[in-house]
Structures are given as structure tokens and as C-alpha cells.
Design a protein around this motif. Structure first.
Motif, PDB file in Angstrom:
ATOM      1  N   LEU A   1       0.869  -1.178   0.000  1.00  0.00           N
ATOM      2  CA  LEU A   1       0.000   0.000   0.000  1.00  0.00           C
ATOM      3  C   LEU A   1       0.904   1.226   0.000  1.00  0.00           C
ATOM      4  O   LEU A   1       1.801   1.337   0.830  1.00  0.00           O
ATOM      5  CB  LEU A   1      -0.885   0.047   1.253  1.00  0.00           C
ATOM      6  N   GLN A   2       0.674   2.129  -0.927  1.00  0.00           N
ATOM      7  CA  GLN A   2       1.456   3.369  -0.960  1.00  0.00           C
ATOM      8  C   GLN A   2       0.800   4.405  -0.055  1.00  0.00           C
ATOM      9  O   GLN A   2      -0.419   4.620  -0.119  1.00  0.00           O
ATOM     10  CB  GLN A   2       1.544   3.904  -2.388  1.00  0.00           C
ATOM     11  N   LEU A   3       1.602   5.041   0.787  1.00  0.00           N
ATOM     12  CA  LEU A   3       1.100   6.077   1.686  1.00  0.00           C
ATOM     13  C   LEU A   3       1.255   7.444   1.027  1.00  0.00           C
ATOM     14  O   LEU A   3       2.265   7.722   0.382  1.00  0.00           O
ATOM     15  CB  LEU A   3       1.866   6.056   3.009  1.00  0.00           C
TER      16      LEU A   3
ATOM     17  N   ALA B   1       7.390   5.013   3.133  1.00  0.00           N
ATOM     18  CA  ALA B   1       6.101   5.480   2.607  1.00  0.00           C
ATOM     19  C   ALA B   1       5.295   4.378   1.936  1.00  0.00           C
ATOM     20  O   ALA B   1       4.392   4.664   1.133  1.00  0.00           O
ATOM     21  CB  ALA B   1       6.278   6.655   1.655  1.00  0.00           C
ATOM     22  N   PHE B   2       5.591   3.120   2.280  1.00  0.00           N
ATOM     23  CA  PHE B   2       4.789   1.996   1.817  1.00  0.00           C
ATOM     24  C   PHE B   2       4.518   1.072   3.001  1.00  0.00           C
ATOM     25  O   PHE B   2       5.273   1.051   3.970  1.00  0.00           O
ATOM     26  CB  PHE B   2       5.512   1.208   0.715  1.00  0.00           C
ATOM     27  N   VAL B   3       3.451   0.292   2.877  1.00  0.00           N
ATOM     28  CA  VAL B   3       3.120  -0.718   3.876  1.00  0.00           C
ATOM     29  C   VAL B   3       3.223  -2.083   3.211  1.00  0.00           C
ATOM     30  O   VAL B   3       2.691  -2.291   2.113  1.00  0.00           O
ATOM     31  CB  VAL B   3       1.698  -0.503   4.440  1.00  0.00           C
ATOM     32  N   TYR B   4       3.928  -3.010   3.890  1.00  0.00           N
ATOM     33  CA  TYR B   4       4.190  -4.339   3.336  1.00  0.00           C
ATOM     34  C   TYR B   4       3.774  -5.419   4.336  1.00  0.00           C
ATOM     35  O   TYR B   4       3.752  -5.184   5.543  1.00  0.00           O
ATOM     36  CB  TYR B   4       5.683  -4.518   3.061  1.00  0.00           C
ATOM     37  N   PRO B   5       3.534  -6.638   3.854  1.00  0.00           N
ATOM     38  CA  PRO B   5       3.297  -7.762   4.776  1.00  0.00           C
ATOM     39  C   PRO B   5       4.574  -8.129   5.523  1.00  0.00           C
ATOM     40  O   PRO B   5       5.637  -8.289   4.923  1.00  0.00           O
ATOM     41  CB  PRO B   5       2.860  -8.905   3.840  1.00  0.00           C
ATOM     42  N   THR B   6       4.486  -8.262   6.816  1.00  0.00           N
ATOM     43  CA  THR B   6       5.659  -8.589   7.625  1.00  0.00           C
ATOM     44  C   THR B   6       6.223  -9.954   7.262  1.00  0.00           C
ATOM     45  O   THR B   6       7.435 -10.180   7.377  1.00  0.00           O
ATOM     46  CB  THR B   6       5.294  -8.540   9.118  1.00  0.00           C
ATOM     47  N   ARG B   7       5.396 -10.854   6.790  1.00  0.00           N
ATOM     48  CA  ARG B   7       5.905 -12.190   6.473  1.00  0.00           C
ATOM     49  C   ARG B   7       6.892 -12.171   5.310  1.00  0.00           C
ATOM     50  O   ARG B   7       7.650 -13.120   5.117  1.00  0.00           O
ATOM     51  CB  ARG B   7       4.747 -13.156   6.209  1.00  0.00           C
TER      52      ARG B   7
ATOM     53  N   VAL C   1       9.012   2.813  11.364  1.00  0.00           N
ATOM     54  CA  VAL C   1       7.935   3.595  11.966  1.00  0.00           C
ATOM     55  C   VAL C   1       7.176   2.694  12.930  1.00  0.00           C
ATOM     56  O   VAL C   1       6.687   1.626  12.548  1.00  0.00           O
ATOM     57  CB  VAL C   1       6.995   4.159  10.888  1.00  0.00           C
ATOM     58  N   ALA C   2       7.073   3.143  14.187  1.00  0.00           N
ATOM     59  CA  ALA C   2       6.455   2.339  15.240  1.00  0.00           C
ATOM     60  C   ALA C   2       5.054   2.811  15.590  1.00  0.00           C
ATOM     61  O   ALA C   2       4.358   2.170  16.382  1.00  0.00           O
ATOM     62  CB  ALA C   2       7.325   2.378  16.490  1.00  0.00           C
TER      63      ALA C   2
END
Length: 404
Positions: free
Chosen positions: A43-45, A86-92, A177-178
Motif C-alpha cells: 500500500l502506498q502512503l 512510505a509503503f506498507v508491506y506484509p511482515t511475512r 515507523v512504530a
């Protein structure tokens, strides 16, 4: 397998299904959010929020009514997703991205320039890491970089030394980012932002890159070498391109020609071997949906690819002076079945409790059918509900019968 011939219509349907924008939806819960991000890669932020944050809209287009708070929970509490650059990724899939984070030799980044500046600012680097270790999570504003050797640029990052140090430490995988306070990011050491097991993998780098390359084509449906490689971090793109050639030799990637009435689309295209078997069915029958797309949606993010497959030349006009805009500040393309049929120019007016459609711009050749207008009206109602307003306001003569 010999080169496969695909009509542009079948290619579009394959792409839409690959992007989870066909008739079937994932469940609108945390499980569905995870499955969606896993499938579309990321997902792009983006901070623009004329309607809603872009990553929320990308998920809404695929899930419908879900709780946006679940996204933050999955990132910052459950740690099933992670935010990076600035992106969200699957942790796996973090072991694959860890390769890109630790890469120090590639032509796609200014790594040497960045590394030289960081060496000049070792005191600031130590200060940031030490304070995060002792006090984290901390906001960017908690750090004072005035004593550092300044970072120079022609843009907004000029002299933002603490911010740049955090960005570069994140690029290296040292911090992530936490959380957030409003829109301000809170930083912490990477090992506290993801589960410990996420940083460990028995897979070789070659296997990680190969698997990521397959995921990239699966998310795109049909794509060229360039399009596949650009779904993945620049630091590993040369290896990805090598894997594409290897996957073609093994038969897992099938070379294809996308044929239109005007001729064959440029480039060497591929589909997964499993998807190649679906092409005859996609030619005959398929069902889609009607929805609106964020300007940063992965279906249209590659503007040249979207134009080649869907015939829409889309350009975002956020940075265009108002008088020179053709379609609107945050124009959202409309996906109707297997075509991009129009753009809407929307905004959310909370004072009036309304989702305001300033204009609807139909694509050339789109028929002004009532059924299409009603389908769009339902999608607009759904998006209005998602954004928290109770009604849709559409100007008279907006473009399609059935819009109200």
C-alpha cells in the motif's frame, strides 16, 4: 511453452482479478486487509486527503466497508504489516525486503552520497540510535540535528538533518515507523517494530528474490519485465530481471503478446503458467464490479501500463494550477466491469455532510446508459458512507443517466 496470444480484453480481466478488483471480494476485516496487501504487494502512503488517505481508498475499492483503524492495528500493534519508506508491506515478506535494506551496491539509489553524509554525522547517528534504544518510540521532532553537517537539497529536505538521518537509518533497516501521533511518525529500532522471527529466514537470497518476482507477476496478472521489476525495491531489480529470465526458462512465466484492434502492445509480456490456462475462459465470460480508484491505486500507478491496457491517459493534477486542471484536483478513475469508463472530481464536505461530485468526465465512446449510472451511484453512496458523510451531491447533467 510457446508465446501466448491474449486479447486486450482478456488481459484487462486478468489484471483486474489479479488486483482483487473483480466481482469477488475479500472479507472486510483484518484477515481481508492482510490478504489484500499480500496480493497487491504493498500500500502506498500519501498525505493527500481530499476524500480519504490513499491507502484507505485502495483497500475500500477492494473490501468495501471496513474499519480503517484495523490497518494501524495490523501495523503498529499486531505487527502483521510494517511501514517502510512510505509503503506498507506484509511482515511475512520482511526477509526479502531486508535484502533491499542492507544492499549497498546498486544504481537505483544515491547510496554512496547518503553513506558519505552519514559518516560525516556519526555523532547524530549515535544520538538517534542511543535515544531510541533507551526511550523509543520517539517522534522526528524529538531530535535536534542543528549541530550536524547539513543535508543539502533543492527540495523540502534541505537542512532537515534529524529527519534525513531517520530516513536513511530506515532505508538501512535500522529503524522503522512504530506508530503515529496525528500524521507525525514515531520511530523505533526495527527489532521492536516487527516480531523477532520476521528477521530470520532459512531461504537463500536467490530464493527470496525468485519468490518475490513470482508474487509481483501474480499481483499484476500480465506484465512486462520492466513492470514486474518496478513492483519491487530498486536495490534488487537487477537480480529480479535475472530471475524473470530464469522463470521463463523453467516454464513458470509464459511469454505473451497482448493483441488489440490496432496491433500488438509493445514490450515482452508475461503471465504465470497457472493464469495462462484461464485465458480462454476470460475471453468468453467474466464478471466485474463498479468502483472508484485512488490516483495512487496499484491498478493505475504505472500510467503508461494503464493507458496501454485500459486506454485512459491518467495524470494526477494535485500540483497543476487550478485554472489548468482538466479533470480535477483528486480525480478518481471509475472502474466499471473491465473498463475505465470515466473520472470523477470529488471532495468530502464535512460541514455540509456531503460527498460532493464536482464533475464526471466520461471516456470517449462510453455509452450514456442508465444501468451504468446506477452502478456508479451505488459506488458513490458506498464511498460516501465509508468517508463518514450521509449523502452524495452530483451536479445536474453530470454525464450518466441514473446519477442523482
Amino acid at each position: 511453452m510457446s508465446e501466448l496470444e491474449i486479447s486486450r480484453r482478456a488481459a484487462r480481466r486478468l489484471v483486474i482479478d489479479a488486483q482483487l478488483l473483480g466481482a469477488e471480494r475479500q472479507s472486510p476485516d483484518r484477515r481481508g486487509i492482510l490478504a489484500t496487501v499480500d496480493r497487491i504487494i504493498w500500500l502506498q502512503l500519501d498525505p493527500t486527503s481530499a476524500v480519504a488517505r490513499s491507502h484507505f481508498l485502495v483497500l475500500w475499492s477492494r473490501l468495501g466497508q471496513y474499519d480503517p483503524a484495523d490497518v494501524a492495528r495490523l501495523i503498529y500493534k499486531d505487527q502483521r504489516l510494517f511501514e517502510w519508506r512510505a509503503f506498507v508491506y506484509p511482515t511475512r515478506h520482511l526477509p526479502f525486503y531486508w535484502l533491499a535494506m542492507r544492499s549497498t551496491s546498486n544504481k537505483y539509489t544515491n547510496w554512496r552520497w547518503r553513506a558519505a553524509w552519514m559518516r560525516q554525522n556519526m555523532p547524530l547517528r549515535r544520538q538517534v540510535l542511543t535515544r531510541l534504544r533507551r526511550e523509543g518510540p520517539l517522534a522526528t521532532s524529538a531530535f535536534d540535528g542543528r549541530e550536524a553537517v547539513s543535508w543539502h537539497s533543492t527540495g523540502w529536505t534541505n537542512d532537515r538533518n534529524a529527519s534525513q538521518m531517520l530516513e536513511f537509518l530506515s532505508a538501512e533497516g535500522r529503524v522503522l515507523v512504530a506508530g503515529r501521533t496525528g500524521q507525525e511518525r514515531l520511530w523505533d529500532l526495527t527489532e521492536r517494530c516487527v516480531p523477532a522471527k520476521a528477521l530470520v529466514s532459512s531461504a537463500t537470497p536467490t530464493k527470496l528474490i525468485r519468490d518475490a518476482t513470482i508474487r509481483a507477476l501474480r499481483s499484476l496478472g500480465v506484465a512486462t519485465t520492466k513492470q514486474i521489476s518496478e513492483m519491487l525495491p530498486g536495490a534488487v531489480r537487477e537480480q529480479v530481471i535475472k530471475q524473470i529470465a530464469s522463470l521463463e526458462r523453467s516454464g513458470e512465466f509464459v511469454p505473451a503478446r497482448v493483441v488489440t484492434d490496432e496491433g500488438t502492445l509493445k514490450g515482452s509480456w508475461y503471465v504465470l503458467a497457472a493464469d495462462a490456462e484461464r485465458i480462454p475462459v476470460l475471453e468468453r465470460s467474466w464478471s466485474g464490479r463498479t468502483t472508484l480508484l485512488s490516483p495512487f491505486d496499484t491498478l493505475i500507478r504505472d500510467r503508461a501500463r494503464a493507458e496501454a491496457l485500459f486506454g485512459m491517459r491518467y495524470r494526477i493534477e494535485i500540483y497543476v494550477p487550478p485554472k489548468k486542471r482538466q479533470y480535477g484536483y483528486f480525480a478518481m478513475p471509475i472502474l466499471h466491469n473491465d473498463a475505465l469508463i470515466a473520472r470523477v472530481d470529488p471532495r468530502v464536505d464535512r460541514e455540509q455532510d456531503a460527498f460532493v461530485v464536482n464533475a464526471v468526465h466520461l471516456q470517449p465512446g462510453v455509452k450514456r446508459e442508465r444501468a451504468t449510472g446506477l452502478a456508479l451511484a451505488r459506488a458513490l453512496d458506498d464511498l460516501a458512507q465509508f468517508t463518514g458523510v450521509s449523502r452524495v451531491s452530483v451536479p445536474a447533467g453530470a454525464g450518466l443517466p441514473g446519477l442523482r
